[in-house]
Write a protein that holds these residues in place. Structure first.
Motif, PDB file in Angstrom:
ATOM      1  N   CYS A  58     -49.710   8.829  19.100  1.00  0.00           N
ATOM      2  CA  CYS A  58     -48.928   9.746  18.272  1.00  0.00           C
ATOM      3  C   CYS A  58     -48.836   9.218  16.837  1.00  0.00           C
ATOM      4  O   CYS A  58     -48.869   8.018  16.600  1.00  0.00           O
ATOM      5  CB  CYS A  58     -47.522   9.904  18.861  1.00  0.00           C
ATOM      6  N   CYS A 117     -40.639  11.506  21.942  1.00  0.00           N
ATOM      7  CA  CYS A 117     -41.643  12.030  21.011  1.00  0.00           C
ATOM      8  C   CYS A 117     -41.150  13.367  20.449  1.00  0.00           C
ATOM      9  O   CYS A 117     -40.850  14.299  21.201  1.00  0.00           O
ATOM     10  CB  CYS A 117     -42.971  12.212  21.740  1.00  0.00           C
ATOM     11  N   GLY A 118     -41.060  13.452  19.124  1.00  0.00           N
ATOM     12  CA  GLY A 118     -40.559  14.667  18.476  1.00  0.00           C
ATOM     13  C   GLY A 118     -41.420  15.883  18.769  1.00  0.00           C
ATOM     14  O   GLY A 118     -40.913  17.003  18.902  1.00  0.00           O
ATOM     15  N   ALA A 167     -48.066  13.997  18.795  1.00  0.00           N
ATOM     16  CA  ALA A 167     -47.949  14.010  20.260  1.00  0.00           C
ATOM     17  C   ALA A 167     -49.238  13.633  21.000  1.00  0.00           C
ATOM     18  O   ALA A 167     -49.464  14.080  22.125  1.00  0.00           O
ATOM     19  CB  ALA A 167     -47.411  15.343  20.769  1.00  0.00           C
ATOM     20  N   ASP A 184     -46.271   9.245  15.099  1.00  0.00           N
ATOM     21  CA  ASP A 184     -44.909   8.735  14.904  1.00  0.00           C
ATOM     22  C   ASP A 184     -44.924   7.361  14.217  1.00  0.00           C
ATOM     23  O   ASP A 184     -45.609   6.442  14.677  1.00  0.00           O
ATOM     24  CB  ASP A 184     -44.209   8.625  16.272  1.00  0.00           C
ATOM     25  N   HIS A 193     -45.369   8.389  23.866  1.00  0.00           N
ATOM     26  CA  HIS A 193     -44.151   7.582  23.733  1.00  0.00           C
ATOM     27  C   HIS A 193     -42.937   8.434  24.072  1.00  0.00           C
ATOM     28  O   HIS A 193     -42.900   9.624  23.774  1.00  0.00           O
ATOM     29  CB  HIS A 193     -44.033   6.983  22.323  1.00  0.00           C
TER      30      HIS A 193
END
Ligand code: CO
Length: 212
Positions: A41, A100-101, A66, A43, A97
């Motif tokens: 990801c 995850c947004g 993602a 992130d 993870h």
């Protein structure tokens, strides 16, 4: 953040590397030979090399929102193709993870514009595993499970590509599904049983060399 600080950081990093190994960059510039393709990801908290403790040159990295492997995404497909056919990586890792947004957004019904088609791929994962997910009452646990199932489905997407199937026939290449737990810093191997998982679907996705 002071953006100028980055260049200062870079200068001291270069010096540190050269102090340890004077030919570090001249060796590095000769080419790369990584054994691992890592798909993770974007992130900012999930930095591929740092959490794996690997050095530059050891891992070929692809990151997006993602850790997705959509079959029409030219970027992901090119990365897989290059890593498998040219770099001859021995391992492909899909690393999701928790918290995850992207996965969280896909669990909600908000219209997020250009992100909609991207997140739709995660909604499709939810639909595929709806019975299992809806049976989990605790929302946080359901969210974490979707993160894991998304990793599993993206690993399957990796195996759907012709390049990976060709590599599986010709040499050893292993696919791994991992999750990074942001709360503990731990990397978790989902130990996905691909043989069992693919048993009933490879007849649909198998791609053989076409004889002229
Ligand atoms: Co994420």
């Amino acid at each position: 953040m002071d953006i100028k600080r980055i260049f200062k950081n870079n200068e001291s990093w270069v010096q540190k590397k050269l102090d340890l190994q004077p030919d570090y960059f001249s060796t590095m510039s000769q080419g790369q030979n990584p054994d691992i393709l890592y798909i993770g990801c974007s992130d900012s908290r999930v930095s591929a090399e740092e959490l794996m403790g690997v050095a530059p040159g050891e891992v070929f990295v692809h990151r997006n929102i993602a850790n997705m492997v959509p079959n029409t995404d030219l970027s992901a497909m090119s990365v897989i193709n290059y890593a498998v056919a040219h770099l001859k990586v021995k391992h492909i890792v899909v690393c999701g993870h928790y918290y995850c947004g992207g996965v969280q957004a896909a669990m909600k019904s908000g219209d997020l514009g250009i992100l909609n088609p991207w997140l739709r791929n995660i909604r499709d994962v939810y639909r595929t595993h709806k019975d299992e997910l809806n049976a989990i009452e605790n929302e946080e646990e359901r969210y974490k499970r979707l993160v894991e199932l998304n990793v599993e489905e993206q690993c399957i997407n990796v195996i759907k590509t012709a390049e990976v199937q060709k590599a599986q026939r010709e040499r050893n290449i292993t696919i791994h599904g991992w999750v990074f737990d942001i709360h503990s810093g731990k990397l978790i191997d989902l130990n996905i049983d691909f043989i069992k998982l693919l048993e009933n679907i490879m007849e649909i996705y198998r791609l053989d060399d076409v004889k002229e």
